[in-house]
Design a protein around this motif. Structure first.
Motif, PDB file in Angstrom:
ATOM      1  N   TYR B   3       0.827  -1.243  -0.092  1.00  0.00           N
ATOM      2  CA  TYR B   3      -0.158   0.018   0.059  1.00  0.00           C
ATOM      3  C   TYR B   3       0.948   1.124   0.005  1.00  0.00           C
ATOM      4  O   TYR B   3       2.213   1.312   0.543  1.00  0.00           O
ATOM      5  CB  TYR B   3      -0.838  -0.069   1.296  1.00  0.00           C
ATOM      6  CG  TYR B   3      -2.175  -0.872   1.361  1.00  0.00           C
ATOM      7  CD1 TYR B   3      -3.232  -0.449   0.731  1.00  0.00           C
ATOM      8  CD2 TYR B   3      -1.761  -2.057   1.898  1.00  0.00           C
ATOM      9  CE1 TYR B   3      -4.234  -1.281   1.099  1.00  0.00           C
ATOM     10  CE2 TYR B   3      -2.926  -2.891   2.055  1.00  0.00           C
ATOM     11  CZ  TYR B   3      -4.194  -2.453   1.660  1.00  0.00           C
ATOM     12  OH  TYR B   3      -5.239  -3.290   1.686  1.00  0.00           O
ATOM     13  N   LEU B   5       0.203   4.529   1.868  1.00  0.00           N
ATOM     14  CA  LEU B   5      -1.062   5.284   2.569  1.00  0.00           C
ATOM     15  C   LEU B   5      -0.671   6.788   2.779  1.00  0.00           C
ATOM     16  O   LEU B   5       0.487   7.036   3.521  1.00  0.00           O
ATOM     17  CB  LEU B   5      -1.241   4.392   3.761  1.00  0.00           C
ATOM     18  CG  LEU B   5      -1.910   3.102   3.830  1.00  0.00           C
ATOM     19  CD1 LEU B   5      -2.058   2.430   5.104  1.00  0.00           C
ATOM     20  CD2 LEU B   5      -3.249   3.112   2.767  1.00  0.00           C
ATOM     21  N   ILE B   7      -1.457   9.679   5.346  1.00  0.00           N
ATOM     22  CA  ILE B   7      -2.155  10.126   6.519  1.00  0.00           C
ATOM     23  C   ILE B   7      -1.857  11.284   7.018  1.00  0.00           C
ATOM     24  O   ILE B   7      -0.754  11.876   7.090  1.00  0.00           O
ATOM     25  CB  ILE B   7      -1.594   9.151   7.839  1.00  0.00           C
ATOM     26  CG1 ILE B   7      -1.726   7.686   7.256  1.00  0.00           C
ATOM     27  CG2 ILE B   7      -2.297   9.446   8.859  1.00  0.00           C
ATOM     28  CD1 ILE B   7      -1.557   6.718   8.306  1.00  0.00           C
ATOM     29  N   ASN B   8      -3.074  12.197   7.122  1.00  0.00           N
ATOM     30  CA  ASN B   8      -3.120  13.621   7.192  1.00  0.00           C
ATOM     31  C   ASN B   8      -1.726  14.209   6.328  1.00  0.00           C
ATOM     32  O   ASN B   8      -1.021  14.956   6.781  1.00  0.00           O
ATOM     33  CB  ASN B   8      -2.635  13.820   8.965  1.00  0.00           C
ATOM     34  CG  ASN B   8      -3.719  13.479   9.634  1.00  0.00           C
ATOM     35  OD1 ASN B   8      -4.950  13.239   9.008  1.00  0.00           O
ATOM     36  ND2 ASN B   8      -3.633  13.500  10.922  1.00  0.00           N
ATOM     37  N   ARG B  10       0.747  12.900   4.702  1.00  0.00           N
ATOM     38  CA  ARG B  10       2.391  12.350   4.812  1.00  0.00           C
ATOM     39  C   ARG B  10       2.094  10.913   4.047  1.00  0.00           C
ATOM     40  O   ARG B  10       1.313   9.980   4.571  1.00  0.00           O
ATOM     41  CB  ARG B  10       2.810  12.299   6.091  1.00  0.00           C
ATOM     42  CG  ARG B  10       4.044  12.124   5.714  1.00  0.00           C
ATOM     43  CD  ARG B  10       4.943  12.010   7.333  1.00  0.00           C
ATOM     44  NE  ARG B  10       5.395  10.526   7.330  1.00  0.00           N
ATOM     45  CZ  ARG B  10       5.791  10.169   8.546  1.00  0.00           C
ATOM     46  NH1 ARG B  10       5.706  10.857   9.618  1.00  0.00           N
ATOM     47  NH2 ARG B  10       6.213   8.729   8.712  1.00  0.00           N
ATOM     48  N   VAL B  14       3.524   0.798   2.643  1.00  0.00           N
ATOM     49  CA  VAL B  14       3.356  -0.037   3.632  1.00  0.00           C
ATOM     50  C   VAL B  14       3.216  -1.478   3.138  1.00  0.00           C
ATOM     51  O   VAL B  14       2.584  -1.417   2.062  1.00  0.00           O
ATOM     52  CB  VAL B  14       1.875   0.166   4.400  1.00  0.00           C
ATOM     53  CG1 VAL B  14       1.759  -0.674   5.714  1.00  0.00           C
ATOM     54  CG2 VAL B  14       2.134   1.743   4.890  1.00  0.00           C
ATOM     55  N   LYS B  65     -10.588   7.073   4.011  1.00  0.00           N
ATOM     56  CA  LYS B  65     -11.321   6.884   5.057  1.00  0.00           C
ATOM     57  C   LYS B  65     -11.082   8.050   6.277  1.00  0.00           C
ATOM     58  O   LYS B  65     -10.131   8.156   6.127  1.00  0.00           O
ATOM     59  CB  LYS B  65     -11.084   5.370   5.657  1.00  0.00           C
ATOM     60  CG  LYS B  65     -11.222   4.429   4.799  1.00  0.00           C
ATOM     61  CD  LYS B  65     -10.796   2.931   5.535  1.00  0.00           C
ATOM     62  CE  LYS B  65     -10.344   1.984   4.610  1.00  0.00           C
ATOM     63  NZ  LYS B  65     -11.668   1.101   3.813  1.00  0.00           N
ATOM     64  N   ILE B  66     -12.054   8.000   7.146  1.00  0.00           N
ATOM     65  CA  ILE B  66     -11.873   8.843   8.587  1.00  0.00           C
ATOM     66  C   ILE B  66     -11.611   7.980   9.531  1.00  0.00           C
ATOM     67  O   ILE B  66     -12.484   7.302   9.687  1.00  0.00           O
ATOM     68  CB  ILE B  66     -12.935  10.034   8.660  1.00  0.00           C
ATOM     69  CG1 ILE B  66     -13.178  10.732   7.385  1.00  0.00           C
ATOM     70  CG2 ILE B  66     -12.396  10.739   9.878  1.00  0.00           C
ATOM     71  CD1 ILE B  66     -12.127  11.783   7.106  1.00  0.00           C
ATOM     72  N   VAL B  67     -10.507   7.988  10.089  1.00  0.00           N
ATOM     73  CA  VAL B  67     -10.372   7.058  11.507  1.00  0.00           C
ATOM     74  C   VAL B  67     -10.101   8.128  12.600  1.00  0.00           C
ATOM     75  O   VAL B  67      -9.335   8.930  12.833  1.00  0.00           O
ATOM     76  CB  VAL B  67      -8.910   6.386  11.104  1.00  0.00           C
ATOM     77  CG1 VAL B  67      -8.710   5.263  12.486  1.00  0.00           C
ATOM     78  CG2 VAL B  67      -9.002   5.366   9.820  1.00  0.00           C
ATOM     79  N   MET B  68     -11.193   7.629  13.644  1.00  0.00           N
ATOM     80  CA  MET B  68     -11.017   8.116  15.027  1.00  0.00           C
ATOM     81  C   MET B  68     -10.359   7.132  15.896  1.00  0.00           C
ATOM     82  O   MET B  68     -10.921   6.267  16.087  1.00  0.00           O
ATOM     83  CB  MET B  68     -12.501   8.639  15.428  1.00  0.00           C
ATOM     84  CG  MET B  68     -12.407  10.310  15.029  1.00  0.00           C
ATOM     85  SD  MET B  68     -13.970  10.899  15.846  1.00  0.00           S
ATOM     86  CE  MET B  68     -13.091  12.025  17.167  1.00  0.00           C
ATOM     87  N   THR B  73      -8.575  12.487  14.809  1.00  0.00           N
ATOM     88  CA  THR B  73      -9.087  12.266  13.751  1.00  0.00           C
ATOM     89  C   THR B  73      -8.042  12.326  12.855  1.00  0.00           C
ATOM     90  O   THR B  73      -7.112  12.998  12.686  1.00  0.00           O
ATOM     91  CB  THR B  73     -10.102  13.297  13.368  1.00  0.00           C
ATOM     92  OG1 THR B  73     -11.186  13.522  14.394  1.00  0.00           O
ATOM     93  CG2 THR B  73     -10.676  13.101  11.984  1.00  0.00           C
ATOM     94  N   PHE B  74      -8.007  11.086  11.921  1.00  0.00           N
ATOM     95  CA  PHE B  74      -6.939  10.992  11.143  1.00  0.00           C
ATOM     96  C   PHE B  74      -7.894  10.667   9.704  1.00  0.00           C
ATOM     97  O   PHE B  74      -8.785   9.970   9.485  1.00  0.00           O
ATOM     98  CB  PHE B  74      -6.246   9.701  11.167  1.00  0.00           C
ATOM     99  CG  PHE B  74      -5.455   9.703  12.357  1.00  0.00           C
ATOM    100  CD1 PHE B  74      -4.317  10.256  12.567  1.00  0.00           C
ATOM    101  CD2 PHE B  74      -6.086   9.152  13.681  1.00  0.00           C
ATOM    102  CE1 PHE B  74      -3.708  10.255  13.813  1.00  0.00           C
ATOM    103  CE2 PHE B  74      -5.293   9.323  14.776  1.00  0.00           C
ATOM    104  CZ  PHE B  74      -4.132   9.826  14.883  1.00  0.00           C
ATOM    105  N   VAL B  76      -7.200   9.015   6.114  1.00  0.00           N
ATOM    106  CA  VAL B  76      -6.245   8.004   5.626  1.00  0.00           C
ATOM    107  C   VAL B  76      -6.649   7.717   4.111  1.00  0.00           C
ATOM    108  O   VAL B  76      -8.070   7.141   3.843  1.00  0.00           O
ATOM    109  CB  VAL B  76      -6.057   6.670   6.686  1.00  0.00           C
ATOM    110  CG1 VAL B  76      -5.027   5.808   5.907  1.00  0.00           C
ATOM    111  CG2 VAL B  76      -6.239   7.051   7.956  1.00  0.00           C
ATOM    112  N   ARG B  77      -5.725   7.909   3.103  1.00  0.00           N
ATOM    113  CA  ARG B  77      -6.031   7.586   1.921  1.00  0.00           C
ATOM    114  C   ARG B  77      -5.169   6.572   1.313  1.00  0.00           C
ATOM    115  O   ARG B  77      -3.885   6.584   1.719  1.00  0.00           O
ATOM    116  CB  ARG B  77      -5.925   8.811   1.064  1.00  0.00           C
ATOM    117  CG  ARG B  77      -7.380   9.737   0.920  1.00  0.00           C
ATOM    118  CD  ARG B  77      -7.015  10.987   0.181  1.00  0.00           C
ATOM    119  NE  ARG B  77      -6.161  11.914   0.918  1.00  0.00           N
ATOM    120  CZ  ARG B  77      -6.658  12.862   1.576  1.00  0.00           C
ATOM    121  NH1 ARG B  77      -8.043  12.997   1.627  1.00  0.00           N
ATOM    122  NH2 ARG B  77      -5.715  13.849   1.824  1.00  0.00           N
ATOM    123  N   ASP B  78      -5.703   5.711   0.379  1.00  0.00           N
ATOM    124  CA  ASP B  78      -4.824   4.827  -0.429  1.00  0.00           C
ATOM    125  C   ASP B  78      -4.285   5.684  -1.524  1.00  0.00           C
ATOM    126  O   ASP B  78      -5.213   5.741  -2.594  1.00  0.00           O
ATOM    127  CB  ASP B  78      -5.433   3.637  -0.935  1.00  0.00           C
ATOM    128  CG  ASP B  78      -4.821   2.681  -1.491  1.00  0.00           C
ATOM    129  OD1 ASP B  78      -3.952   2.963  -1.939  1.00  0.00           O
ATOM    130  OD2 ASP B  78      -5.305   1.434  -1.608  1.00  0.00           O
TER     131      ASP B  78
END
Lengths: 495, 168
Positions: B3, B5, B7-8, B10, B14, B65-68, B73-74, B76-78
């Motif tokens: 992946y 990824l 995140i915010n 950056r 992965v 996706k939004i991850v909490m 809150t993050f 996260v995008r592929d």
């Protein structure tokens, strides 16, 4: 007591009022706009009446529609909540004329306290200290310059009407005076239809501390101690607490007495709030009187144990106060965080939208006055407050810890909320030390961004969510496809 | 699986190895994670990583996706998903209009070739994720204009496996 009241508001405050009414066996009527057909307050009330399209001016600010709704449902009284029509003297007056009880002070008091110069004059007469400055309006530049010289710069030019930060200009030097005066006056004229302005001293490191008061129709007036409201963003409070870490017992008593004097000077009835500025040398000055239930009233309820909405209803029903001043004994410490749909990384810009999922924090000493639910829409038309998260603990230190814990547990998916920002703020050194002034956020958090901490966990959560998609995602895919694949129909299967 | 990824804002590569039912290993930069998880509800996943447990709440948005987690809150995008969509010449991928796997998988069988006429519902590609096989079907009748994968390829959600030109 009333048999039925109409709640002329929406969101968490409408629910807050309905909650106490239900406890007291009072039927409730909600009003709603087309944007709020399935809003939480509509679902909670015994009856609901549509009052107009989404635009506030045609619905929640629509006097005629609200009065008509009250009459059509045989409501005896109207609770205005905060905002909207709560401090509109014309609305209170209409209620009085229509023989509906307005749950708040008389229209004359709203009118007088809504005009800053009139309020200042009343307070001066009542012996309440006001911020140094003029007690009458002027449009003479020479008078403004002379007064500013006497006060010392910086000074604040303020419109006598309105509020919400409009018609206010800070002036740092004489050369800027005329332009600032013209701009403030023009803005106030456009916003409130009244361009009258006056001038007062500006305090750079001030604290905003307010006192809750209760006054009945028999002339009994008490205060329920203070709320510290210095943490503000975009001139709006975001964190409030009581007691204030800045007040000594002596200063608290002195200001409490001044708050009662202010309420008496104003002939105040019902629940109200006297706002003071406290400067660095602990001088305090009357700022304004809020003639409504405040957003931040729960912190007072937590420490005093008194339901302020119930008190409002009792007073409005003509009953005498149940408490004397010495019976008001606050206990412990309470903090409130306002949870708005807003982005703390983008200057707290509102983020309306649909709430995909909501999980409220729980536990001893945690209260969440919430106006939304999983699946609710947050309309663009109104103030994007979702809830007020409130904690109560034995001490300030423990209250901070409890609030951080509650914020950690608060899950709101679908709209951005500032829970992460609030956690950082509460744990910051100046907040923990109680070094909180009205410029707190500008000074310490003007360029806040979430740190990288925890991003590895977010990464793993993303992967886990990819590997085991939620039922709703697979169900959605299946619904979209007439010939569904096993992937789409199996539901929540595991790798 | 690989992946990229974001995140915010950056982005990091992965590497992910599925190690069993509800468990995987992930490596990012110098960090290695041994993970097991359980889906609790549509939005809640309980995760155990290197012996520590936490709960994550996840919602899907148009582009990620939004991850909490613990009040934070993050976003996260592929990052590759965005790339894959770009090459497919379309905005959003969806099972409704595109031949794309619903989750990371391996291609087992390609049943069509360029130039083939397909009817809606015809099998075009069979993929396997772990022990599960599934057949992806033509979402609408038309002509296969290109086959973008071969048997044995690892494929990701959003990746367009077969392009089909719809009948006019």
């Amino acid at each position: 007591m009333f048999k039925k009241i109409l709640v002329a508001n929406r969101g968490e405050i409408a629910l807050r009022v309905i909650s106490t009414c239900r406890e007291m066996g009072i039927k409730t009527v909600a009003v709603y706009s087309d944007a709020d057909v399935h809003a939480a307050h509509v679902l909670a009330a015994d009856q609901a009446v549509r009052i107009g399209p989404p635009e506030p001016s045609l619905s929640y600010l629509n006097l005629d529609a609200i009065i008509e709704a009250a009459k059509a449902t045989n409501a005896q009284a109207i609770h205005p909540g905060y905002g909207f029509l709560s401090e509109n003297p014309e609305f209170a007056n209409r209620c009085e004329q229509e023989k509906l009880v307005f749950i708040g002070p008389p229209s004359r008091v709203i009118q007088e306290m809504g005009d800053k110069i009139t309020a200042r004059q009343i307070m001066v007469r009542g012996g309440v200290p006001v911020t140094p400055g003029l007690t009458s309006t002027t449009s003479d530049p020479a008078t403004l310059l002379r007064e500013a010289e006497a006060l010392g710069y910086p000074v604040l030019i303020k419109a006598t009407a309105g509020g919400g930060g409009k018609g206010i200009r800070r002036v740092d030097a004489p050369a800027d005076m005329v332009e600032a005066w013209e701009a403030a006056s023009r803005e106030a004229l456009n916003a409130f239809g009244n361009g009258d302005i006056y001038i007062e001293k500006f305090f750079t490191r001030a604290k905003h501390i307010e006192f809750q008061i209760l006054a009945d129709t028999f002339g009994n007036t008490i205060h329920l101690f203070e709320r510290e409201c210095s943490v503000q963003r975009r001139h709006q409070k975001i964190v409030e607490e009581t007691p204030s870490p800045a007040l000594t017992p002596e200063l608290r008593q002195e200001m409490g007495n001044a708050a009662v004097a202010a309420a008496k000077a104003a002939d105040y009835v019902n629940a109200g709030t006297v706002e003071f500025l406290v400067d660095e040398t602990n001088n305090f000055y009357f700022l304004e009187m809020n003639t409504r239930l405040q957003v931040e009233h729960p912190v007072t309820e937590m420490t005093t144990g008194i339901d302020l909405v119930r008190q409002q209803l009792e007073i409005a029903a003509g009953n005498p106060l149940e408490y004397t001043q010495k019976e008001i004994v606050p206990r412990g410490h309470s903090i409130e965080c306002r949870i708005y749909a807003e982005d703390p990384e983008k200057d707290f810009f509102p983020c309306p939208g649909r709430i995909d999922f909501l999980e409220e924090p729980k536990g001893p000493g945690i209260r969440n006055d919430c106006g939304v639910y999983s699946g609710a829409e947050v309309p663009v038309e109104y103030d994007p407050i979702l809830s007020k998260l409130v904690v109560h603990a034995e001490s300030r230190e423990l209250a901070i810890a409890k609030m951080v814990k509650a914020l950690k547990e608060y899950v709101i998916l679908g709209v951005r909320t500032p829970t992460d920002f609030l956690m950082d703020l509460l744990r910051s050194e100046p907040f923990v030390q109680g070094e909180v002034f009205t410029n707190f956020i500008d000074q310490h958090f003007s360029d806040w961004h979430p740190g990288d901490a925890g991003d590895a966990m977010a990464m793993l959560a993303f992967i886990a969510d990819e590997l085991a998609p939620p039922k709703s995602a697979t169900a959605q895919a299946a619904a979209n496809d007439t010939v569904a694949t096993p992937f789409q129909t199996l539901g929540n299967w595991k790798l | 699986m690989e992946y990229n990824l974001t995140i915010n804002d950056r982005t990091d590569p992965v590497h992910v190895d599925i190690t069993g039912d509800n468990s995987f290993e992930a490596a990012r930069n110098q960090d290695a994670f041994e993970v097991s998880f359980a889906r609790i509800s549509d939005h809640k996943i309980a995760i155990q990583v290197n012996g520590q447990t936490f709960n994550a709440h996840v919602t899907r948005t148009d582009d990620g996706k939004i991850v909490m987690i613990e009040g934070r809150t993050f976003t996260v995008r592929d990052a590759d998903l965005a790339e894959r969509r770009k090459t497919s010449g379309k905005g959003m991928a969806s099972a409704e209009t595109e031949v794309t796997p619903p989750m990371p998988a391996v291609v087992i069988l390609v049943a069509v070739s360029p130039g083939d006429q397909v009817e809606k519902g015809d099998a075009v590609v069979t993929v396997s994720a772990m022990k599960m096989e599934t057949t992806l079907t033509a979402p609408y009748p038309g002509e296969v204009t290109s086959v973008n994968v071969a048997e044995g390829d690892k494929v990701m959600p959003g990746e367009i496996l077969v392009d089909i030109r719809g009948q006019a």
